[in-house]
Structures are given as C-alpha cells and as structure tokens.
Design a protein around this motif. Structure first.
Motif, PDB file in Angstrom:
ATOM      1  N   ASN A 274      31.884  32.855  40.406  1.00 47.18           N
ATOM      2  CA  ASN A 274      32.138  33.727  41.554  1.00 47.18           C
ATOM      3  C   ASN A 274      33.079  33.101  42.569  1.00 47.18           C
ATOM      4  N   LYS A 275      33.435  31.846  42.353  1.00 49.88           N
ATOM      5  CA  LYS A 275      34.279  31.166  43.326  1.00 49.88           C
ATOM      6  C   LYS A 275      35.742  31.508  43.089  1.00 49.88           C
ATOM      7  N   VAL A 276      36.538  31.205  44.085  1.00 47.35           N
ATOM      8  CA  VAL A 276      37.945  31.591  44.031  1.00 47.35           C
ATOM      9  C   VAL A 276      38.619  30.937  42.825  1.00 47.35           C
ATOM     10  N   ASP A 277      39.399  31.737  42.104  1.00 46.16           N
ATOM     11  CA  ASP A 277      40.132  31.253  40.930  1.00 46.16           C
ATOM     12  C   ASP A 277      41.553  30.912  41.358  1.00 46.16           C
ATOM     13  N   LEU A 278      41.807  29.632  41.601  1.00 43.60           N
ATOM     14  CA  LEU A 278      43.124  29.205  42.074  1.00 43.60           C
ATOM     15  C   LEU A 278      44.197  29.424  41.022  1.00 43.60           C
TER      16      LEU A 278
ATOM     17  N   TYR B 175      35.076  22.595  45.808  1.00 43.20           N
ATOM     18  CA  TYR B 175      34.190  23.634  46.332  1.00 43.20           C
ATOM     19  C   TYR B 175      33.039  23.061  47.154  1.00 43.20           C
TER      20      TYR B 175
ATOM     21  N   SER C 204      34.519  27.161  53.178  1.00 42.91           N
ATOM     22  CA  SER C 204      34.920  28.520  52.859  1.00 42.91           C
ATOM     23  C   SER C 204      33.759  29.297  52.273  1.00 42.91           C
ATOM     24  N   LYS C 205      33.988  30.590  52.100  1.00 42.49           N
ATOM     25  CA  LYS C 205      32.963  31.442  51.505  1.00 42.49           C
ATOM     26  C   LYS C 205      32.611  30.982  50.100  1.00 42.49           C
ATOM     27  N   SER C 206      33.595  30.381  49.396  1.00 43.60           N
ATOM     28  CA  SER C 206      33.344  29.896  48.045  1.00 43.60           C
ATOM     29  C   SER C 206      32.274  28.822  48.024  1.00 43.60           C
TER      30      SER C 206
ATOM     31  N   LEU D  11      45.319  33.069  41.152  1.00 43.28           N
ATOM     32  CA  LEU D  11      46.196  33.308  42.290  1.00 43.28           C
ATOM     33  C   LEU D  11      47.615  32.816  42.008  1.00 43.28           C
TER      34      LEU D  11
END
Length: 361
Positions: free
Chosen positions: A243-247, A224, A233-235, A250
């Motif tokens: 709040n960051k993307v949860d890989l 990150y 990235s937005k993360s 996904l």
C-alpha cells in the motif's frame, strides 16, 4: 578413348572446379563478414570520473536492439587509492559467438598501463560475469558491433568505487605509468552530480544498489521507516508494504507520458491557412504531440524534441461561410452562403523524442 569416357572425365573436371569455386566463395564470405561496409563505423570514446555515487553504462537504445557498426569505449578513472567495481546486469544479450569466440559483437574490459595490460575478458551471447573489481584506479570498457546481426536488450554495467586500495600496488602502478599520467581527479560532491547520476537508473533498487552495494536492501526498507526526517509521510503509517508509494511507478509514469499525443485546440482558419472563409465552430480538438522528452532521464534538456512518429488524417464536418459575390442589377452584391463542409485535419497517434546526440541507427 571412346566418347562416353571423355564425357565422364569432363563431368569429373567440372565438379572439381565447382567445388573449388564454392570453397573460395565461402572463404570470401567469412572475410567479408568482418570487413564489409566498415567505412561507416561509428567511433566514440568517453572519459568518466567515478564518484562515490557510481553510475551506469549501457548499449545504445537499451533495452531495445543496439545499432550496427559501433565502436564505443568508456575510460573509467577513480581517485588515487580507490578501485573500480563493475556489476553486470542479468539482462545481457549480444550476438551469439562464432565457433566459441566473440568475434563480431562483444563487450570487453581491460586494465592498461605503460608496462602491463590485463584483459579481464570479452563477452557476447548471453554470458557475462556477474561482477569484477579492478586492481588499479583505471578501467576501459569497449563495445563493438559489426554490420550484420544485432540483439536485444544489449548490456548494462553498473560501476562504483571501492576504497582502501592496496597502496603498495598503487605506488608501483604510479612508478610504472609516471606521475604525469595518473588521473588528477577530484571527487565531485555536488547535488548536480548526484542529480545527473539519478537520471541513469530505471528503478529505486538499482539506484540504491549503486550508492551502497552492501546495505542497499536495508536502505530500501528504511525509506519508509526512517526517523531522522522532519516528518513522516502517510506511507509510514500504512501497515502493508504494497500500500506504500511505488516510486518506480511514479518514475515510469513520467517517462511514459512525457512525450505523448494529447488534445490541442486549433483554429481552423489558421490550421487550414484559409483567409476567404469562416467556420463554426471556430476551433476543433486534435491530437498533437506534446510534453518534454523524459524529464529525469539522460535525454532531459539536451536538445531533444517531441515529434510525431505516426500520423493520421481525420474527417470533420463543420459549418462554413464563404462570401459569394453575385451581380444584382449591374451592381456587385455579397450574399450569405452557409454550407456543411468537410475538412481534413492531421492527428498524431504516436510520438517519440528526437535527440541530436543519438548515434546512427
């Protein structure tokens, strides 16, 4: 000798005979436990070249209960000058030992040459080593299950390379084994190899831990905040980690929704194989299995098909028109005949991937 004494002696002899028969049955049961129905034992031997990206080995159906009657082995081959490191997953559970010994279902690790064999151990129940490292560039992992009890989740073992091996030990091993028996392997560095390796992991933590066991936690945090990529990235700009993307989410979503019931529009005349009638509406929505079988997993693109595992029949009311021929003044005439009709359509409630390469259940 009176009759009462004869009867007592007869009872004693009968009890002694029954005791012997009972012991014999127990002994036979112990023999049968290990030998009955072994004609359907499923054998499979696999050779694996260990690369820098590592990999994982797990029991069939993991984390569900593994099948019965299996004898599987994996021969791990590392490039000369490298050792092999094994990391056992904490979720380890096979059939419990009998009298303190793993006699029925077990995982075994051995290191073998022409002159020497190292038995690293045999494990079952819920006890397994956290990790171990080979003394040479070759290991063999053996998994055995008999035809009685099974357990879940089974086992999962991560393997990886360790460089800078003891060259004196390697040279000695080569002399013991002979030059022709050393695995002449190259280290694959292609993206295809890495892509196949990714398919064996369930979480980003497991993937990074296999690629870099010593720095994987730091690597996970750097995903990150890394600065060498062309964009952020937005993360990157979000302050809190949650709040960051949860890989992992996904990845789970892909597996969960790849082969699922979904709405399909079916033509009623084609679905019911009816040629002598028409319907309104012409088409209805039904639940049918669709989607690929786990894109990103080992089953992807290996001949697996998405098939229904549970179906149900539902009633639908539609308007139906069937021409009706009636005699009218010595002539054949058709009249319109619209009726509300009940039709039954099959809906898929649950789906599963059927793979031709799966071992017998």
């Amino acid at each position: 000798m009176n009759g009462a004494m004869v009867f007592q002696m007869w009872i004693i002899l009968l009890l002694a005979t029954l005791s012997k028969v009972g012991k014999a049955q127990v002994a036979n049961a112990k023999v049968l436990r290990g030998n009955s129905r072994r004609d359907d034992l499923y054998h499979k031997d696999e050779n694996i070249t260990v690369t820098p990206v590592g990999g994982v080995i797990f029991s069939p159906n993991y984390p569900k209960a593994y099948p019965r009657n299996l004898r599987l082995s994996w021969k791990l081959l590392a490039p000369p000058g490298n050792l092999i490191h094994l990391q056992f997953d904490e979720q380890f559970h096979l059939e419990e030992p009998a009298n303190g010994k793993c006699s029925y279902d077990f995982v075994e690790v051995e290191e073998k040459s022409q002159t020497n064999t190292i038995k690293w151990g045999r494990w079952c129940g819920q006890k397994a080593p956290s990790s171990l490292t080979s003394k040479s560039s070759m290991l063999r992992i053996i998994f055995n299950s008999d035809d009685y009890f099974v357990a879940k989740p089974g086992f999962k073992i991560y393997y990886s390379l360790l460089g800078d091996a003891n060259w004196e030990a390697v040279t000695e091993l080569m002399s013991d084994m002979g030059a022709n028996e050393m695995p002449a392997t190259e280290v694959p560095q292609t993206l295809e190899d890495l892509d196949r390796t990714i398919a064996t992991f369930d979480t980003i933590e497991q993937l990074l831990q296999s690629l870099s066991p010593d720095t994987w936690r730091q690597d996970l945090d750097n995903i990150y905040t890394q600065t060498y990529i062309y964009y952020r990235s937005k993360s990157y700009h979000l302050a809190s980690r949650q709040n960051k993307v949860d890989l992992n989410r996904l990845h789970d979503d892909v597996k969960r929704y790849s082969c699922t019931p979904r709405n399909y529009s079916v033509n009623l005349r084609e679905e019911l194989k009816t040629t002598n009638a028409v319907f309104f509406p012409r088409c209805l929505l039904v639940k049918r299995c669709g989607g690929n079988c786990g894109c990103g997993t080992n089953n992807w693109n290996t001949g697996c098909t998405c098939q229904p595992s549970k179906t149900t029949t539902k009633l639908h009311e539609v308007l139906k028109y069937a021409p009706e021929t009636t005699p009218y003044k010595h002539q054949q005439r058709q009249r319109v005949r619209w009726v509300i009709d009940e039709i039954f359509l099959s809906h898929h409630e649950m789906c599963e991937c059927a793979c031709p390469l799966q071992p017998p259940r």
